[in-house]
Scaffold this motif. Structure first.
Motif, PDB file in Angstrom:
ATOM      1  N   ALA A   1      -4.417   2.199  -5.221  1.00 10.45           N
ATOM      2  CA  ALA A   1      -3.515   2.524  -4.286  1.00 10.45           C
ATOM      3  C   ALA A   1      -4.348   1.047  -3.857  1.00 10.45           C
ATOM      4  O   ALA A   1      -3.318  -0.319  -3.780  1.00 10.45           O
ATOM      5  CB  ALA A   1      -3.382   3.378  -3.301  1.00 10.45           C
ATOM      6  N   LEU A   2      -5.276   1.298  -3.577  1.00  9.13           N
ATOM      7  CA  LEU A   2      -5.560  -0.546  -3.109  1.00  9.13           C
ATOM      8  C   LEU A   2      -5.663  -1.388  -3.307  1.00  9.13           C
ATOM      9  O   LEU A   2      -5.675  -2.534  -3.469  1.00  9.13           O
ATOM     10  CB  LEU A   2      -7.180  -0.326  -2.028  1.00  9.13           C
ATOM     11  N   ALA A   3      -6.072  -1.171  -5.543  1.00  7.75           N
ATOM     12  CA  ALA A   3      -6.140  -2.553  -6.377  1.00  7.75           C
ATOM     13  C   ALA A   3      -4.194  -2.708  -6.262  1.00  7.75           C
ATOM     14  O   ALA A   3      -4.242  -3.831  -6.488  1.00  7.75           O
ATOM     15  CB  ALA A   3      -6.593  -1.567  -7.209  1.00  7.75           C
ATOM     16  N   ALA A   4      -3.248  -1.561  -6.053  1.00  6.75           N
ATOM     17  CA  ALA A   4      -2.201  -2.284  -6.049  1.00  6.75           C
ATOM     18  C   ALA A   4      -1.812  -3.228  -5.321  1.00  6.75           C
ATOM     19  O   ALA A   4      -0.745  -4.839  -4.948  1.00  6.75           O
ATOM     20  CB  ALA A   4      -0.919  -1.074  -6.448  1.00  6.75           C
ATOM     21  N   ALA A   5      -2.394  -3.137  -3.353  1.00  6.77           N
ATOM     22  CA  ALA A   5      -2.261  -4.250  -2.998  1.00  6.77           C
ATOM     23  C   ALA A   5      -2.763  -5.567  -2.752  1.00  6.77           C
ATOM     24  O   ALA A   5      -2.851  -6.534  -1.971  1.00  6.77           O
ATOM     25  CB  ALA A   5      -2.136  -3.635  -1.319  1.00  6.77           C
ATOM     26  N   LEU A   6      -3.931  -5.616  -3.567  1.00  2.97           N
ATOM     27  CA  LEU A   6      -4.347  -6.710  -3.547  1.00  2.97           C
ATOM     28  C   LEU A   6      -3.959  -7.352  -4.200  1.00  2.97           C
ATOM     29  O   LEU A   6      -3.819  -9.199  -3.430  1.00  2.97           O
ATOM     30  CB  LEU A   6      -5.776  -7.190  -4.688  1.00  2.97           C
ATOM     31  N   PRO A   7      -3.074  -8.075  -5.374  1.00  6.86           N
ATOM     32  CA  PRO A   7      -1.826  -9.439  -5.420  1.00  6.86           C
ATOM     33  C   PRO A   7      -1.426 -10.186  -4.498  1.00  6.86           C
ATOM     34  O   PRO A   7      -1.358 -11.141  -4.401  1.00  6.86           O
ATOM     35  CB  PRO A   7      -1.269  -8.770  -6.735  1.00  6.86           C
ATOM     36  N   GLY A   8      -0.716  -9.249  -3.422  1.00  8.53           N
ATOM     37  CA  GLY A   8      -0.015  -9.644  -2.980  1.00  8.53           C
ATOM     38  C   GLY A   8      -0.393  -9.892  -1.511  1.00  8.53           C
ATOM     39  O   GLY A   8      -0.738 -11.318  -0.866  1.00  8.53           O
ATOM     40  N   LEU A   9      -1.890 -10.093  -1.382  1.00 11.83           N
ATOM     41  CA  LEU A   9      -2.622 -10.142  -0.188  1.00 11.83           C
ATOM     42  C   LEU A   9      -2.874 -11.804  -0.654  1.00 11.83           C
ATOM     43  O   LEU A   9      -3.097 -12.572   0.209  1.00 11.83           O
ATOM     44  CB  LEU A   9      -4.095  -9.924  -0.312  1.00 11.83           C
ATOM     45  N   ALA A  10      -3.037 -11.987  -2.077  1.00 14.09           N
ATOM     46  CA  ALA A  10      -3.637 -13.427  -2.460  1.00 14.09           C
ATOM     47  C   ALA A  10      -2.584 -14.130  -2.570  1.00 14.09           C
ATOM     48  O   ALA A  10      -2.526 -15.107  -2.319  1.00 14.09           O
ATOM     49  CB  ALA A  10      -3.745 -12.869  -3.954  1.00 14.09           C
TER      50      ALA A  10
ATOM     51  N   LEU B   1       0.880  -1.032  -0.104  1.00 12.27           N
ATOM     52  CA  LEU B   1       0.283   0.174  -0.015  1.00 12.27           C
ATOM     53  C   LEU B   1       0.668   1.409  -0.076  1.00 12.27           C
ATOM     54  O   LEU B   1       0.252   2.162  -0.804  1.00 12.27           O
ATOM     55  CB  LEU B   1      -0.808   0.115   2.240  1.00 12.27           C
ATOM     56  N   ARG B   2       2.027   0.934   0.768  1.00 10.26           N
ATOM     57  CA  ARG B   2       3.229   2.817   0.655  1.00 10.26           C
ATOM     58  C   ARG B   2       3.956   2.743  -0.205  1.00 10.26           C
ATOM     59  O   ARG B   2       3.989   4.370  -0.677  1.00 10.26           O
ATOM     60  CB  ARG B   2       3.413   2.107   1.758  1.00 10.26           C
ATOM     61  N   ALA B   3       3.525   1.743  -1.637  1.00  8.35           N
ATOM     62  CA  ALA B   3       3.891   1.834  -2.211  1.00  8.35           C
ATOM     63  C   ALA B   3       3.560   1.801  -3.613  1.00  8.35           C
ATOM     64  O   ALA B   3       3.777   2.689  -4.396  1.00  8.35           O
ATOM     65  CB  ALA B   3       4.867   0.522  -3.239  1.00  8.35           C
ATOM     66  N   GLY B   4       2.010   2.838  -3.354  1.00 10.11           N
ATOM     67  CA  GLY B   4       1.249   3.146  -4.168  1.00 10.11           C
ATOM     68  C   GLY B   4       1.459   4.899  -4.637  1.00 10.11           C
ATOM     69  O   GLY B   4       2.612   5.610  -3.915  1.00 10.11           O
TER      70      GLY B   4
END
Length: 268
Positions: free
Chosen positions: A251-260, A186-189
């Motif tokens: 920003a939120l969308a970019a963090a979703l693959p990591g959650l998966a 998220l911070r990388a967004g």
């Protein structure tokens, strides 16, 4: 919910709910039942300011999500049941909401029925998600940072991150790597034309959605309670900055693959 229009539904599920990352935005709604509207004296602009408008649009980057159209002034779905209905000003920041001193019993019970219907439906749906293994629920909210007035300076950045990630009741022994990965991604967004200022448990740690999931699905459910600072809108006029809102979504969308990926490691 039958054939009612979407705005009349207490809870609406979007997506096929075959994934292990889901989202809620329980304070995004603005509608109230007609019997409540007849009793309400709270100025609509003030009510709107205390709701979380557009958080449903941020949460929409998650395909499987819950949409709630009802206002928190009908029933606050992120509070424990005993505190979920704002009957008097003491229940909601000193605001006078109802024509009489206290919300009448009939309307109070009707709002508790809203609460129960939501959690019954959510639990039924999440039971099926949990049967497949660990999952994440992103509980998307927003918060005001200009409470001193439209012309006053905003609240200090030191105590008000762009995104507060609440993890107060998360099983950190199990989910700490997932939480750390999410914060890092998220911070990388790119929010507000720079890296996202995302911090953990600065002002909000998550409330009843998180408690419900963590109690019902121990070592399976992980709720990340996200509070986006209202830099994507003017909290006094209600005007939305579409560019800033889209940055929050991306920003939120970019963090979703990591959650998966992290969920895959837990389930491996």
């Amino acid at each position: 919910m039958g054939d009612q229009g979407a705005a009349d539904r207490i809870v609406e599920f979007v997506g096929d709910w075959q994934g292990q990352v889901v989202a809620t935005s329980v304070h995004a709604g603005h509608d109230v039942r007609p019997d409540l509207a007849d009793l309400m004296v709270l100025d609509e602009a003030e009510r709107y300011r205390e709701e979380d408008p557009h958080t449903d649009r941020i949460a929409a980057v998650v395909p499987d999500r819950v949409v709630t159209h009802r206002s928190r002034f009908e029933c606050d779905l992120n509070r424990p049941r005993r505190e979920a209905v704002y009957r008097t000003p003491d229940d909601c920041w000193g605001l006078k909401v109802w024509r009489d001193a206290e919300l009448p019993d009939a309307q109070f019970e009707g709002s508790l029925a809203t609460y129960d219907a939501f959690y019954d439906a959510l639990g039924e749906r999440l039971d099926r998600v949990a049967e497949r293994g660990p999952f994440v629920l992103l509980d998307v909210h927003s918060y005001n940072h200009r409470r001193d007035g439209a012309q006053a300076p905003p609240a200090p950045v030191a105590d008000n991150p762009e995104v507060n990630v609440g993890t107060g009741s998360v099983d950190h022994d199990l989910f700490e790597p997932l939480v750390a990965r999410f914060l890092s991604d998220l911070r990388a967004g790119d929010l507000a034309a720079g890296p996202v200022d995302a911090r953990e448990n600065v002002a909000f740690e998550g409330r009843n959605i998180a408690w419900f999931v963590h109690d019902r699905y121990p070592r399976l459910g992980c709720v990340l309670a996200l509070e986006f600072k209202k830099t994507f809108m003017d909290e006094w006029t209600g005007d939305v900055d579409e560019t800033a809102l889209e940055r929050a979504r991306l920003a939120l969308a970019a963090a979703l693959p990591g959650l998966a990926e992290e969920l895959g490691r837990l389930d491996g």
